[in-house]
Design a protein around this motif. Structure first.
Motif, PDB file in Angstrom:
ATOM      1  N   LEU B 127       0.707  -1.272  -0.087  1.00  0.00           N
ATOM      2  CA  LEU B 127       0.076  -0.118  -0.041  1.00  0.00           C
ATOM      3  C   LEU B 127       0.745   1.163   0.073  1.00  0.00           C
ATOM      4  O   LEU B 127       0.733   2.106  -0.700  1.00  0.00           O
ATOM      5  N   VAL B 128       1.831   1.325   0.733  1.00  0.00           N
ATOM      6  CA  VAL B 128       2.463   2.302   0.879  1.00  0.00           C
ATOM      7  C   VAL B 128       3.602   2.694  -0.313  1.00  0.00           C
ATOM      8  O   VAL B 128       3.569   3.689  -0.813  1.00  0.00           O
ATOM      9  N   LEU B 129       4.104   1.626  -0.925  1.00  0.00           N
ATOM     10  CA  LEU B 129       4.926   1.361  -1.935  1.00  0.00           C
ATOM     11  C   LEU B 129       3.974   1.981  -3.147  1.00  0.00           C
ATOM     12  O   LEU B 129       4.438   2.974  -4.102  1.00  0.00           O
ATOM     13  N   LEU B 131       1.504   4.021  -3.036  1.00  0.00           N
ATOM     14  CA  LEU B 131       1.304   5.365  -2.582  1.00  0.00           C
ATOM     15  C   LEU B 131       2.280   6.259  -3.047  1.00  0.00           C
ATOM     16  O   LEU B 131       2.055   7.155  -3.936  1.00  0.00           O
ATOM     17  N   SER B 132       3.364   5.819  -3.249  1.00  0.00           N
ATOM     18  CA  SER B 132       4.518   6.721  -3.977  1.00  0.00           C
ATOM     19  C   SER B 132       4.457   6.375  -5.182  1.00  0.00           C
ATOM     20  O   SER B 132       4.679   7.634  -5.785  1.00  0.00           O
ATOM     21  N   TYR B 134       1.587   6.137  -7.056  1.00  0.00           N
ATOM     22  CA  TYR B 134       0.866   7.172  -7.378  1.00  0.00           C
ATOM     23  C   TYR B 134       1.304   8.770  -7.330  1.00  0.00           C
ATOM     24  O   TYR B 134       0.960   9.487  -8.280  1.00  0.00           O
TER      25      TYR B 134
END
Lengths: 359, 363, 496
Positions: B127-129, B131-132, B134
């Protein structure tokens, strides 16, 4: 509106990541970092594992804690040890793994697997065979550091000095997995308050077969790698002896007759300095004699050593790889069959560079 | 016809070097040695060389198509096969891109799980990856290129780490040279072409290059850098590992890092895995950028919303791949498609495209 | 919406001058008097606190009293001022009186009047720069008066191409803002961007140029300064000659420079006054210090929480034994210490300098030693945090120091979450953010991205001046050439 949704989504992602993304912590002072581990033989399917863990005290002293457990699989013994320890036991800082000779004789395959599978174990770990019980060896405290670091420093120092050939976990695993080589390990022994390196333990696959005599160790190393700082002690005729130090060696392999039975000719070039000599004078004649005798003796030792290797069908030096690298369409099985009868000749060429500050 | 892209969104031709090299140099570098050496043995480095040359030819083919049509993959497809079949083919290509991006993401997370944090859950990290990703992709192609550029430049210190294991290497392992049959070499190319894949995204970002024709030399240069780097890694690997041992090791590059010990840091592989987060980021970014851009072109949708949808899709697939075996199966499946796409489909398209143009000139 | 962002409704238009004066009379400091004894009667009105009474008494009133005149034109001719205006524009009258003009009427009911500028000019003396102090080089700093500041710049650039565009910003403060650039060097686009943004500005009060900097920044939510503020006139002159745009504001002792690149945050202007080797070394040290300051505490937390394998065995004893008795996990330990340092810094900044020093000593020595002795923090971390704080002071741009202070916390939190990988993730977001940033529309990370090799001559490294024959590329100047390189690098033969 869209911006608000965006901010909300980002916040939720950060929140979720923080809530659910947690991983297991291994806080430095809440773990017990095993620094050495030793395996002893109990019976056919049981082994006893001893782990040494340094106990760092706030006043910068390092204590020693040893834990012992026995089980079928080495991993399981670790969980058993974990049960005894007040802190979580981790093996990322393992410096030395010892196998008792008994264990080594029965094969160390299973035990090695746990070393090569665990990503947290260092490739520079020293593996060694211990004469006698490792439990006893590890239970003692040597020097001012913990036993694991002490042992690793001991082995490393000896490797740098050229007393034992360099081996670490990577090189051991390379030889162990290779079809063309057999592994060898340093052999250590506890003597009173100290530990010393006794020799080299030779393996066939994962079984210990024999250890190298101390006088063969030098030529073994010279054939294996290019020495930088070797030492060799030579006994002369009339109870005199000479110590040659800082030996720099280079070995050249030549393989002939590849089509049928290969013949291997090895030329070893040595350059050293005389450090100790019990004779009277070191004049030109004397040095020439020392040189001659050294060459002869080394050649004799090498021949005996290689013959014993061939008899046992082990190849710790890696003659197989030398032949393979010179043969097109190398066939493994044929080499294995040929190996005991392959002619391997060693020729030593020694040069004495200096003889110290006195004649 | 396509709308012309505004000047401020274009990138300099020489950045194509970083786009090509950065895309090729990814998660595969940590594990590519084994698959090649399985067939080619100690001659695996020759296979790298041959593949490098093959890729040069494919890059030349792509430029020849792109320079003619002055567009991207979607325009080529439309002009060659007509609107409907062309769009269908483009969509299939995009599907592959999407599958590949998930492979990269999941493979990296797997490496982290094996080498650093066994208990790391896949989804929060993914999810965090994403997000980056995006953040990067929604900022536009210039930023994607920027990330690509920095991801090549910043971790370039890792080159030195491939030299350290030489201390424990026996270069005799590489001899004798050319000890494998041509058939074996050809088979090994299948393994190595995948580590070279990534250059095909040129088909998507070509219109975003300033004076795209002049960028061809940079593209070849980028591939050359990749080839040389792979050659170095391969040779060191072959010297460092015994053939039999190499077949057992899943991530040989990481194993080589394990031996590195610096005065202030032991166990370099953790730093390596960490640095790899920076290395693989632009790959995922450019993949998602290409996929969303392609869909935007075909369906005339908003790229931002397409992107969100694609990221979600990839996220779900990523979470569904749980264990080593499933990941392995999925990777092999995607790799199989990739192989035929790169070595089969692109040359096929090249021929079709040129025939079509010849016909049009006559007719 | 917040009200103060909007333009305030214009105050009620006075019907006439009389009403205006009556309204002003409500203020106690407004003076409005009649002079019947003079040859010609007249009325004078002004704000006693705004004008320089000496000018009034010495230069205006004697003239009015001496001569007889019939019209305002006559007064204008008689007064020895160049800034005399006859007007009936109420808005103009209103503004001028509030800015220190004296209003002269022949009759109270007249709609036309005469305005004489007699404002009180009170400004600090030009002093030594405090924020950007340098050992070598000039030691003049801007003051709070825009006239003085312009003078300081003009003195250094006595050319006709130096252009000044003036704006009045702030519905309440009516601040005079000047945009400086050199015609023929500076890219018109940059000047237009600045002017456009300034004239679009809707704000009531501009108390300092830093408010302008925040209002016209490309990304107002970013932590990073997108315009550099400086108090050194030599720096302003220097960057003007390089092709930058400079903004000066009345009442502010700082000039704003734009567009900038991130690299410029590491450049002290002193770098140009020392030889290039020293300057380069200092810059590299600063860059190292900044990355050290941001990363070292997070790395400590990451390694101690997750990656014990990384620690060399010789360091292990020191690290573990220093932490043996600490009850807190590394992250809390680090955050508490970081906050302590921030506390000390804030306390020191808010107090007069002498007391501030005491605070530093008390905090640094007493609290630090006591905390270690009490077993609340490890001494290794104490050293690390103190070094990190020290390193954050090396940035020549004060604002950047604040950025670094804050940047550390997200890194710390992510380091606690995923160790080194968390730091990598934070780093990735930082890079993306920096790539996205622009300064007046120019890429912020230049020359790193977009890569311009030529601009490296004055970024990480300050090459000697003979290499600096061209202006920096990111400013996109009209005239790239600074001086003829050919002449400068002409090689003479031996003894010639």
């Amino acid at each position: 509106m869209k911006k608000k949704i965006k901010i909300a989504v980002v916040t939720i992602i950060i929140f979720f990541a923080y809530m659910f993304g947690r991983v297991q912590r291994q806080i430095l002072d809440d773990i017990n970092m095993a620094s050495a581990v030793g395996y002893d033989y109990i019976d056919k399917d049981k082994i006893k594992a001893t782990a040494v863990m340094p106990n760092y005290k706030p006043d910068k002293n390092v204590g020693n804690e040893t834990y012992t457990a026995s089980n079928e699989i080495s991993k399981k013994t670790l969980t058993k040890i974990n049960r005894q320890s007040s802190r979580q036991v981790v093996n990322g800082k393992l410096e030395v793994a010892l196998y008792s000779k008994e264990v080594a004789k029965h094969g160390i395959g299973e035990l090695v697997d746990s070393l090569q599978r665990d990503p947290s174990i260092s490739e520079r770990l020293f593996v060694a065979v211990a004469e006698g019980e490792t439990h006893e060896l590890l239970n003692k405290r040597y020097g001012d550091r913990d036993t694991g670091v002490y042992l690793s420093m001991l082995i490393e120092q000896n490797m740098k000095e050229g007393i034992v050939p360099t081996t670490n976990l990577h090189q051991f695993l390379n030889d162990y997995n290779s079809h063309l080589r057999d592994p060898f390990l340093p052999l250590i022994e506890q003597k009173g308050k100290e530990v010393n390196l006794k020799g080299i333990a030779l393996f066939k696959d994962d079984h210990y077969v024999k250890n190298l005599r101390q006088d063969q160790q030098f030529i073994f190393q010279a054939l294996l790698e290019n020495l930088q700082l070797g030492t060799y002690k030579l006994k002369l005729k009339d109870k005199e002896f000479v110590a040659i130090e800082n030996i720099n060696s280079k070995s050249r392999y030549r393989v002939v007759n590849l089509k049928n039975t290969p013949e291997i000719h090895i030329q070893v070039k040595l350059r050293g300095i005389i450090r100790e000599y019990t004779g009277k004078r070191t004049d030109k004649k004397e040095i020439e004699q020392i040189k001659k005798q050294m060459e002869k003796q080394l050649e004799k030792e090498a021949a005996a050593m290689i013959r014993s290797f061939q008899k046992l069908k082990i190849d710790p030096i890696g003659f197989g790889n030398h032949v393979r690298s010179r043969t097109r369409n190398f066939r493994y099985q044929r080499w294995v069959d040929q190996y005991p009868d392959v002619k391997i000749g060693v020729k030593v060429n020694a040069i004495i560079l200096e003889k110290g500050v006195v004649d | 016809m396509k709308s012309v892209i505004k000047d401020q969104f274009l990138v300099s031709p020489f950045l194509v070097l970083f786009l090509i090299h950065g895309m090729q140099y990814g998660v595969g570098v940590l594990s590519f040695q084994r698959d090649i050496a399985k067939v080619a043995g100690h001659d695996a480095w020759i296979s790298i060389l041959i593949t490098g040359i093959l890729v040069h030819i494919i890059i030349w083919m792509m430029y020849s198509m792109l320079n003619k049509t002055k567009g991207d993959l979607i325009t080529i497809h439309q002009q060659t096969f007509g609107k409907w079949i062309g769009n269908l083919l483009s969509l299939l290509f995009i599907l592959y891109v999407l599958a590949e991006s998930t492979t990269v993401l999941r493979s990296y997370i797997e490496i982290v799980q094996v080498w650093m944090f066994p208990l790391l859950k896949t989804w929060p990290f993914a999810l965090v990856l994403l997000l980056s990703v995006y953040y990067v992709v929604s900022s536009g192609f210039r930023i994607v290129t920027g990330v690509c550029f920095l991801a090549v430049v910043l971790p370039s210190y890792l080159i030195f780490t491939y030299v350290v294991p030489i201390e424990f290497s026996t270069f005799r392992n590489l001899l004798p040279v050319f000890d494998h049959s041509i058939l074996e070499m050809a088979q090994s190319i299948k393994g190595s072409i995948l580590s070279f894949s990534g250059f095909e995204y040129l088909l998507f970002y070509y219109p975003f290059i300033k004076q795209p024709e002049s960028s061809q030399k940079w593209a070849h240069f980028g591939n050359l850098v990749t080839t040389l780097l792979y050659l170095l890694i391969m040779i060191v690997t072959l010297a460092f590992f015994d053939q039999a041992y190499l077949q057992k090791v899943i991530w040989p590059t990481l194993m080589m890092w394990k031996i590195i010990e610096l005065p202030f840091v032991e166990r370099f592989e953790i730093i390596g895995v960490t640095s790899w987060a920076v290395v693989m980021l632009p790959i995922i970014c450019l993949m998602f950028w290409s996929a969303s851009r392609g869909i935007k072109e075909i369906f005339k949708l908003k790229q931002r919303s397409v992107l969100v949808f694609l990221l979600l899709l990839s996220f779900i697939v990523c979470c569904l791949l749980i264990d080593r075996e499933t990941i392995q199966q999925y990777n092999t499946f995607v790799a199989e498609i990739g192989f035929y796409l790169l070595l089969g489909y692109i040359p096929f398209l090249f021929i079709c495209c040129h025939i079509r143009f010849k016909m049009r000139e006559k007719g | 919406m917040k009200m103060w962002f909007r333009k305030q409704p214009p105050e009620q238009q006075e019907n006439n001058l009389v009403a205006l004066i009556n309204m002003y009379k409500q203020s106690g400091d407004f003076v409005h008097f009649h002079h019947p004894q003079s040859p010609q009667p007249y009325w004078v009105s002004y704000f006693g606190t705004l004008i320089d009474v000496e000018i009034l008494h010495r230069d205006i009133l004697p003239f009015l009293n001496k001569t007889a005149f019939t019209s305002l034109d006559g007064v204008k001719a008689a007064l020895p001022f160049e800034d005399v205006l006859i007007t009936s524009d109420l808005q103009k009258i209103q503004d001028d009186i509030l800015q220190g003009s004296v209003l002269i009427q022949l009759d109270v009911k007249d709609a036309t009047c005469l305005l004489v500028r007699a404002e009180m000019k009170k400004a600090r003396e030009v002093t030594i720069p405090e924020e950007e102090y340098s050992v070598v080089g000039p030691k003049e700093a801007f003051v709070e008066s825009i006239t003085t500041n312009l003078n300081l710049v003009r003195k250094r650039l006595p050319i006709s191409e130096l252009k000044v565009k003036e704006f009045t910003i702030g519905t309440l403060s009516k601040t005079k803002v000047a945009v400086l650039y050199i015609d023929g060097i500076t890219n018109e686009e940059n000047v237009n961007t600045v002017c456009q943004r300034l004239s679009d500005l809707q704000f009531n009060q501009i108390l300092d140029s830093s408010i302008i900097a925040q209002l016209i920044a490309d990304n107002g939510h970013s932590l990073f300064p997108q315009l550099i503020d400086t108090e050194r006139p030599d720096r302003v002159a220097g960057v003007l000659a390089e092709g930058s745009v400079v903004i000066l504001a009345e009442g502010s002792s700082h000039a704003l420079i734009g567009p900038i690149s991130a690299m410029e945050l590491f450049n002290a202007f002193e770098d140009y006054y020392v030889n290039w080797q020293t300057a380069t070394a200092l810059r590299l040290i600063r860059i190292f210090a900044v990355s050290f300051s941001i990363l070292v505490t997070p790395i400590y937390v990451a390694v101690l929480t997750y990656h014990y394998q990384l620690i060399p065995k010789d360091l292990m004893v020191t690290l573990v034994s220093s932490r043996r008795n600490i009850p807190l996990p590394p992250i809390l330990e680090a955050i508490i210490l970081e906050l302590t340092i921030e506390l000390l810094r804030e306390a020191g900044a808010r107090l007069p300098s002498k007391v501030g020093q005491t605070i530093g000593i008390v905090g640094g020595i007493v609290i630090g030693t006591a905390a270690v002795d009490a077993g609340l923090t490890s001494n290794v971390l104490l050293i690390i945090i103190a070094l990190a704080a020290l390193a954050s002071f090396t940035t020549p741009v004060y604002r950047m120091g604040n950025t670094i202070r804050l940047l550390r916390f997200p890194f710390l939190l992510l380091a606690d979450l995923w160790g080194l990988l968390g730091i990598a993730v934070a780093f990735i977001f930082l890079i993306i953010h920096l790539l996205n940033l622009t300064s007046l529309g120019r890429p912020y990370l230049e020359p790193i991205y977009p890569p311009r090799l030529k601009d490296f001559k004055d970024s990480f490294i300050r090459f000697p001046f003979s290499f600096q024959s061209k202006r920096p590329g990111y400013l996109q100047t009209k005239d790239q050439i600074r001086f003829s390189k050919k002449k400068a690098s002409e090689v003479h033969d031996i003894d010639e």
